[in-house]
Write an enzyme that holds these catalytic residues in place. Structure first.
Site, PDB file in Angstrom:
ATOM      1  N   THR A 171      55.569  50.444  39.893  1.00 30.72           N
ATOM      2  CA  THR A 171      54.086  50.803  40.108  1.00 30.72           C
ATOM      3  C   THR A 171      53.456  51.828  39.214  1.00 30.72           C
ATOM      4  O   THR A 171      52.180  52.094  39.491  1.00 30.72           O
ATOM      5  CB  THR A 171      53.946  50.990  41.437  1.00 30.72           C
ATOM      6  OG1 THR A 171      54.659  52.279  42.156  1.00 30.72           O
ATOM      7  CG2 THR A 171      54.405  49.935  42.354  1.00 30.72           C
ATOM      8  N   TYR A 220      51.584  47.011  33.363  1.00 35.39           N
ATOM      9  CA  TYR A 220      51.802  46.807  34.523  1.00 35.39           C
ATOM     10  C   TYR A 220      51.340  45.380  35.305  1.00 35.39           C
ATOM     11  O   TYR A 220      52.200  44.474  35.744  1.00 35.39           O
ATOM     12  CB  TYR A 220      51.135  47.887  35.749  1.00 35.39           C
ATOM     13  CG  TYR A 220      51.187  47.590  36.932  1.00 35.39           C
ATOM     14  CD1 TYR A 220      52.110  47.386  37.733  1.00 35.39           C
ATOM     15  CD2 TYR A 220      50.154  47.308  37.719  1.00 35.39           C
ATOM     16  CE1 TYR A 220      52.511  47.127  39.014  1.00 35.39           C
ATOM     17  CE2 TYR A 220      50.041  47.158  39.034  1.00 35.39           C
ATOM     18  CZ  TYR A 220      51.356  47.138  39.800  1.00 35.39           C
ATOM     19  OH  TYR A 220      51.441  46.799  41.026  1.00 35.39           O
ATOM     20  N   ASP A 242      46.481  42.933  42.380  1.00 37.79           N
ATOM     21  CA  ASP A 242      45.011  42.549  41.909  1.00 37.79           C
ATOM     22  C   ASP A 242      44.918  42.928  40.496  1.00 37.79           C
ATOM     23  O   ASP A 242      44.278  42.135  39.768  1.00 37.79           O
ATOM     24  CB  ASP A 242      44.133  43.265  42.933  1.00 37.79           C
ATOM     25  CG  ASP A 242      44.188  44.778  42.597  1.00 37.79           C
ATOM     26  OD1 ASP A 242      45.316  45.213  42.601  1.00 37.79           O
ATOM     27  OD2 ASP A 242      43.339  45.644  42.698  1.00 37.79           O
TER      28      ASP A 242
END
Length: 296
Positions: free
Chosen positions: A61, A124, A101
């Site tokens: 992340t 990412y 998102d």
């Protein structure tokens, strides 16, 4: 039901562990127990445990670091979920996987629906989209839950950063050109566990019929600037020592970073609500309930 949770020490993993315990025989993993980037070891472990359901809360992340650490990001976010889905298909198991998102570029300027075409603008987001695509290619029983701006007590995230800055700085500068749907990890965990609990008797048939991508996030859209203002408003009467007296809106360009962020990435969660017959709380309602846990 045998449940295997990956990412037990992350924000969602820690929130969902106690909720999964009553639902069956639960095994929890993190990198200390298994390096999921090693596909051979991952396959071996899955064939030994043969879980009925995998809840994959593991993820790479670090958005900025992923720009240079592309290989580990792709191995965690894309290759590992592919292996999980392929192995589960050998015994008709099911996968619940979390996405982001950030698979969108932010050019739409109204909440994204599942059928909008992804176009990630950072590595990412590309790696997470890769995970979605590889799961779909493998086919089978899966739910991919896209979420947004996840936060939880006890972790470094936007909310904890605002609380730290508010206690140490008089003036906060927060970007107002990034808009999303803040999501409390506990809410996301509750919704996930609720899916499994409500359909224990026909879970696998249900997931076969409804396999696909769903958006599950705090309802509504807010800028990081207004999100920060809401945090400060809620703690103003809590007795917490706050040094901050004002929040100033700034642009993302004022804080250059290695990875671009989408300007608008709020998610429309109507498909999730309609399919699973639930009502998701508004982002500010979740924040109201979450903040006391940050202040303990």
């Amino acid at each position: 039901m045998r449940i295997l949770l990956f990412g037990k020490n992350g924000q969602v993993g820690r929130a969902i562990t106690p909720l999964l315990l009553p639902l069956g025989d639960l095994a929890c993993m993190d990198y200390a127990e298994l390096d999921i980037t090693d596909s051979d070891k991952l396959r071996e472990m899955l064939r030994t445990l043969k879980p009925d359901v995998i809840v994959n809360a593991s993820a790479y992340t670090n958005v900025d670091l992923a720009e240079t650490e592309k290989e580990p990001a792709w191995k965690v976010n894309a290759e590992a979920p592919r292996v999980m889905m392929e192995e589960l298909n050998q015994w008709n198991g099911a996968l619940i996987h979390y996405s982001t998102d950030y698979v969108f570029d932010g050019s739409k300027h109204k909440p994204y629906v599942e059928d909008d075409v992804p176009n990630p603008i950072n590595e990412y987001g590309r790696s997470k989209l890769g995970g979605e695509e590889l799961i779909r290619e493998a086919g089978g029983r899966y739910l991919i839950l896209r979420t947004s701006w996840v936060y939880a007590e006890g972790f470094k995230n936007f909310v904890s950063s605002i609380l730290h800055w508010a206690a140490t700085q008089e003036i906060l500068k927060v970007v107002d050109d990034q808009i999303g749907s803040p999501t409390w990890a506990t809410m996301l965990a509750e919704q996930t566990a609720g899916l499994l609990l409500a359909r224990q008797k026909n879970l696998f048939d249900f997931m076969q019929e409804h396999a696909g991508i769903y958006h599950c996030a705090g309802m509504g859209a807010v800028s990081r600037y207004d999100f920060a203002r809401e945090v400060l408003s809620l703690i103003s009467g809590s007795g917490l020592k706050v040094k901050a007296t004002d929040v100033i809106p700034v642009r993302s360009s004022d804080f250059p970073s290695p990875a671009l962020r989408p300007g608008y990435s709020a998610l429309d969660c109507a498909r999730f609500e309609n399919t699973f017959r639930v009502t998701l709380p508004a982002w500010d309602v979740s924040l109201f309930h979450a903040l006391p846990r940050f202040q303990r």
